[in-house]
Design a protein around this motif. Structure first.
Motif, PDB file in Angstrom:
ATOM      1  N   ILE A  25       1.232  -1.445  -0.032  1.00 25.91           N
ATOM      2  CA  ILE A  25      -0.164  -0.200  -0.277  1.00 25.91           C
ATOM      3  C   ILE A  25       0.832   0.867  -0.161  1.00 25.91           C
ATOM      4  O   ILE A  25       1.737   1.589   0.957  1.00 25.91           O
ATOM      5  CB  ILE A  25      -0.896  -0.113   1.643  1.00 25.91           C
ATOM      6  CG1 ILE A  25      -1.294  -1.285   1.449  1.00 25.91           C
ATOM      7  CG2 ILE A  25      -2.166   1.296   1.331  1.00 25.91           C
ATOM      8  CD1 ILE A  25      -3.099  -1.427   3.272  1.00 25.91           C
ATOM      9  N   CYS A  62      12.337  16.933  -1.007  1.00 30.81           N
ATOM     10  CA  CYS A  62      13.520  16.586  -0.586  1.00 30.81           C
ATOM     11  C   CYS A  62      13.771  17.401  -2.288  1.00 30.81           C
ATOM     12  O   CYS A  62      14.610  18.154  -2.363  1.00 30.81           O
ATOM     13  CB  CYS A  62      14.617  16.132  -1.110  1.00 30.81           C
ATOM     14  SG  CYS A  62      13.663  14.236  -0.348  1.00 30.81           S
ATOM     15  N   THR A 175       3.817  22.900   2.581  1.00 34.93           N
ATOM     16  CA  THR A 175       4.744  22.041   2.129  1.00 34.93           C
ATOM     17  C   THR A 175       4.148  21.410   0.992  1.00 34.93           C
ATOM     18  O   THR A 175       4.693  21.430  -0.200  1.00 34.93           O
ATOM     19  CB  THR A 175       5.862  20.977   2.924  1.00 34.93           C
ATOM     20  OG1 THR A 175       5.048  20.328   3.543  1.00 34.93           O
ATOM     21  CG2 THR A 175       6.787  22.006   3.586  1.00 34.93           C
TER      22      THR A 175
HETATM   23  C1  LIG Z   1       9.581  19.743   2.593  1.00 38.27           C
HETATM   24  C2  LIG Z   1      10.418  18.441   2.690  1.00 38.27           C
HETATM   25  C3  LIG Z   1      11.575  18.008   2.433  1.00 38.27           C
HETATM   26  C4  LIG Z   1      12.370  17.501   2.204  1.00 38.27           C
HETATM   27  N1  LIG Z   1      13.711  16.691   2.015  1.00 38.27           N
HETATM   28  C5  LIG Z   1      14.549  15.764   2.043  1.00 38.27           C
HETATM   29  C6  LIG Z   1      15.846  15.933   2.146  1.00 38.27           C
HETATM   30  O1  LIG Z   1      16.827  17.231   1.648  1.00 38.27           O
HETATM   31  N2  LIG Z   1      16.412  14.536   2.480  1.00 38.27           N
HETATM   32  C7  LIG Z   1      15.591  13.722   2.587  1.00 38.27           C
HETATM   33  O2  LIG Z   1      15.844  12.729   3.141  1.00 38.27           O
HETATM   34  N3  LIG Z   1      14.192  13.734   3.335  1.00 38.27           N
HETATM   35  C8  LIG Z   1      13.435  14.380   3.043  1.00 38.27           C
HETATM   36  N4  LIG Z   1      12.367  14.818   3.048  1.00 38.27           N
HETATM   37  C9  LIG Z   1      11.724  13.383   3.297  1.00 38.27           C
HETATM   38  C10 LIG Z   1      11.254  12.535   2.492  1.00 38.27           C
HETATM   39  O3  LIG Z   1      10.565  12.799   1.553  1.00 38.27           O
HETATM   40  C11 LIG Z   1       9.770  11.259   3.596  1.00 38.27           C
HETATM   41  O4  LIG Z   1      10.670  10.915   4.376  1.00 38.27           O
HETATM   42  C12 LIG Z   1      10.109  10.625   1.699  1.00 38.27           C
HETATM   43  O5  LIG Z   1       9.531  10.692   0.847  1.00 38.27           O
HETATM   44  C13 LIG Z   1       9.046   9.152   2.452  1.00 38.27           C
HETATM   45  O6  LIG Z   1       8.817   8.422   1.659  1.00 38.27           O
HETATM   46  P1  LIG Z   1       8.105   7.258   1.623  1.00 38.27           P
HETATM   47  O7  LIG Z   1       7.817   6.442   1.510  1.00 38.27           O
HETATM   48  O8  LIG Z   1       7.417   6.898   3.134  1.00 38.27           O
HETATM   49  O9  LIG Z   1       6.307   8.137   1.596  1.00 38.27           O
HETATM   50  P2  LIG Z   1       5.641   8.885   0.131  1.00 38.27           P
HETATM   51  O10 LIG Z   1       6.858   8.819  -0.936  1.00 38.27           O
HETATM   52  O11 LIG Z   1       4.908  10.170   1.013  1.00 38.27           O
HETATM   53  O12 LIG Z   1       4.465   7.597  -0.635  1.00 38.27           O
HETATM   54  C14 LIG Z   1       3.443   7.568   0.485  1.00 38.27           C
HETATM   55  C15 LIG Z   1       2.664   7.263  -0.831  1.00 38.27           C
HETATM   56  O13 LIG Z   1       1.101   6.242   0.105  1.00 38.27           O
HETATM   57  C16 LIG Z   1       0.343   7.228  -0.796  1.00 38.27           C
HETATM   58  N5  LIG Z   1      -0.791   6.213   0.247  1.00 38.27           N
HETATM   59  C17 LIG Z   1      -1.364   7.154   1.347  1.00 38.27           C
HETATM   60  N6  LIG Z   1      -1.880   6.250   2.477  1.00 38.27           N
HETATM   61  C18 LIG Z   1      -2.470   5.734   1.112  1.00 38.27           C
HETATM   62  C19 LIG Z   1      -3.718   4.564   0.870  1.00 38.27           C
HETATM   63  N7  LIG Z   1      -5.116   4.324   3.145  1.00 38.27           N
HETATM   64  N8  LIG Z   1      -3.964   4.205  -0.118  1.00 38.27           N
HETATM   65  C20 LIG Z   1      -3.122   3.716  -0.753  1.00 38.27           C
HETATM   66  N9  LIG Z   1      -2.249   4.887  -0.677  1.00 38.27           N
HETATM   67  C21 LIG Z   1      -1.860   5.484  -0.248  1.00 38.27           C
HETATM   68  C22 LIG Z   1      -0.048   8.219  -1.089  1.00 38.27           C
HETATM   69  O14 LIG Z   1      -0.748   8.003  -1.769  1.00 38.27           O
HETATM   70  C23 LIG Z   1       1.573   8.320  -1.203  1.00 38.27           C
HETATM   71  O15 LIG Z   1       2.292   7.575  -2.874  1.00 38.27           O
HETATM   72  C24 LIG Z   1      11.595  15.926   3.113  1.00 38.27           C
HETATM   73  C25 LIG Z   1       9.871  15.498   2.887  1.00 38.27           C
HETATM   74  C26 LIG Z   1       9.432  17.339   3.235  1.00 38.27           C
HETATM   75  C27 LIG Z   1       7.671  17.231   2.948  1.00 38.27           C
END
Ligand SMILES: Cc1cc2nc3c(=O)[nH]c(=O)nc-3n(C[C@H](O)[C@H](O)[C@H](O)COP(=O)(O)OP(=O)(O)OC[C@H]3O[C@@H](n4cnc5c(N)ncnc54)[C@H](O)[C@@H]3O)c2cc1C
Length: 500
Positions: A25, A62, A175
């Motif tokens: 998911i 990022c 953001t």
């Molecule tokens: C402004 C900002 C700057 C950042 N800068 C940095 C940086 O410089 N360096 C760094 O290391 N990190 C940085 N980060 C953090 C980094 O971006 C995150 O830690 C990382 O992208 C998280 O990835 P993820 O796979 O956990 O989540 P995501 O990439 O958010 O993926 C989660 C996915 O799950 C989907 N989803 C949610 N709920 C459901 C559901 N019930 N059913 C189906 N799909 C669902 C969403 O649509 C989404 O596509 C930054 C974050 C922000 C906000």
């Protein structure tokens, strides 16, 4: 007749149930890396994502933030051109609308890269829907259900918007919305100076926007060492107005939006709220499952296997409520994907913690923070270095910053570091490599340091730490070919007399 209708209804329900080995998911960074591991073993999987594809990192995290910071720092650099003999900088100006278009163009290219990486399997394995648990093995997608042996939750996180701020969507950005603006106004407030807020505050200020930055405390960019917090607050105050108090929205006024903190009120055009993120778990129906949730609603899980209790459900990335950082999300996705598809729930070693905030100077926390070491009652020394007169920093006209390293008193091992330093991202990586290799202060001190580089500051900090410990710096600062390091035994002169 009635039983035939029921038969048909049942048959269509059965037809809507798809059975796979693994369901993921979330198609963000963690979900995609989980899929990579799963696809090495089985073809029987689906990836479900009901949101916008492209990952938080590439779309709103990022990458667009670093693109905006690059523009801001490039523009800011004009301030030293005249003293370097580069003339004409007073004629430079910044078109904020164009700058944002540029940011979005770069952002779109990064998102295209993510979508491109999905093309081989997207048509057959991807389901563009929101998922909700029905039971430990069944997901409800609305018009269909998925039954899976194992499930990976990688649903990411969303910006936190406390109740008091929820009604002011016209003036209050987060953001997710900032990079979508067609332009930026002249007066803005940034609420929260954690890593994302601090980056945004610096960038907006350097784009020429009048900024008031309001934060509860001085833990700017995640710094915990009180000396560094004060120093970071001082540097930030040279870029923007800073207030360390709770911010309160007062609401729209005739010419903008009023915001209060510490007994004062400011009028701004827009506010960027950056007060943390919350795991995207609310809609998953986790409270209906027989699993334990913590007080934030995050399932209790083993951080080394990412398994939730004794289920076949794994949780990875920002959703797990741990280190909300891209390379950690990537690692966790791989761990969860691997364990979802293999037996025995393998335990994985985590990397040295490494967090970087792209302010200028940059902020980084590597290994164990000052606060963690204090909370764990570890006896450590602090070696320090300043960049105020550091050769390379002076040449770069960026002579401000501090490096604090923390070493174990008993073993001399480097345990952690906090810094606010020019191009600190590179120093942070060097420190994390030293910690990952479990090098002691002396071993690290014997590494080559090129001159003139910013990395030489680490030598200074290592020397400072060693001079506070029983393992003093070696008498001569290079390694001998054989025997114990010079300085371990009192050296002798040409006549064989021992020297002090
Ligand atoms: C402004 C900002 C700057 C950042 N800068 C940095 C940086 O410089 N360096 C760094 O290391 N990190 C940085 N980060 C953090 C980094 O971006 C995150 O830690 C990382 O992208 C998280 O990835 P993820 O796979 O956990 O989540 P995501 O990439 O958010 O993926 C989660 C996915 O799950 C989907 N989803 C949610 N709920 C459901 C559901 N019930 N059913 C189906 N799909 C669902 C969403 O649509 C989404 O596509 C930054 C974050 C922000 C906000």
């Amino acid at each position: 007749m009635e039983s035939e209708a029921r038969y048909e209804a049942n048959a269509s329900r059965v037809a809507q149930m798809r059975t796979v080995d693994i369901a993921v998911i979330g198609a963000g960074t963690a979900g995609l890396s989980a899929r990579d591991e799963i696809a090495k073993v089985t073809d029987s999987y689906v990836v479900i994502d009901g949101g916008t594809l492209g990952t938080t990192c590439a779309r709103v995290g990022c990458m667009p933030s670093k693109a905006l910071i690059q523009v801001a720092n490039d523009f800011h650099r004009r301030q030293i051109f005249a003293e370097q003999g580069i003339l004409g900088s007073s004629g430079l100006s910044l078109d904020r609308a164009k700058a944002l278009t540029h940011v979005r163009q770069l952002r779109d290219a990064f998102v295209r890269g993510v979508l491109e990486s999905m093309k081989d399997w997207r048509r057959t394995k991807f389901i563009p829907k929101h998922a909700r648990f029905k039971d430990l093995h069944t997901l409800d997608l609305g018009d269909e259900k998925i039954r899976a042996d194992a499930i990976v939750i990688a649903t990411g996180s969303r910006p936190l918007r406390p109740q008091a701020w929820q009604t002011f969507s016209e003036h209050v950005l987060d953001t997710d919305l900032l990079f979508e603006q067609s332009t930026l106004p002249d007066r803005m407030a940034v609420v929260g100076l954690g890593p994302a807020g601090a980056e945004i505050g610096y960038a907006l200020a350097r784009l020429g926007i009048e900024i008031v930055a309001i934060s509860l405390d001085k833990a700017i960019g995640g710094l915990s060492d009180p000396e560094l917090q004060d120093y970071a607050a001082l540097l930030a105050s040279r870029e923007m107005e800073t207030v360390f108090a709770e911010a309160e929205p007062k609401g729209p006024v005739e010419t903008g939006f009023a915001i209060a903190a510490g007994g004062r009120i400011w009028e701004v055009d827009k506010v960027v709220l950056s007060v943390g993120r919350r795991p995207n778990l609310a809609g998953l129906g986790l409270d209906q499952l027989e699993i334990d949730l913590d007080d934030q609603g995050v399932p209790m899980h083993d951080p080394e296997t990412l398994r939730i209790g004794d289920t076949n459900i794994y949780i990875a990335g920002d959703a797990s409520g741990g280190r909300a950082i891209l390379h950690e999300a990537n690692d966790e996705g791989r761990m969860a994907g691997y364990n979802a598809v293999h037996s025995d729930n393998h335990c994985f070693r985590r990397r040295v913690p490494l967090a970087i905030t792209f302010t200028d100077p940059q902020i980084a926390v590597v290994g164990r923070s000052w606060r963690t070491l204090r909370n764990e009652n570890i006896d450590f020394v602090k070696g320090t270095a300043s960049f105020d007169r550091q050769g390379r920093a002076v040449i770069m006209r960026e002579a401000q910053g501090r490096l604090h390293i923390f070493a174990d008193c008993a073993s001399g091992q480097l345990l952690g570091a906090e810094l606010i330093a020019p191009a600190g991202e590179h120093l942070a990586h060097l420190l994390s490599c030293i910690m990952a290799q479990n090098l002691g202060l002396r071993d690290a001190f014997m590494l080559p340091f090129y001159h003139p580089t910013l990395e030489e500051s680490l030598r200074t900090a290592l020397h400072d730490a060693m001079s506070q410990m029983s393992a003093r710096p070696p008498a001569i600062e290079i390694l001998r070919c054989e025997g114990p390091p010079a300085g371990d035994k009192a050296p002798t002169d040409k006549q064989g007399r021992q020297q002090q």
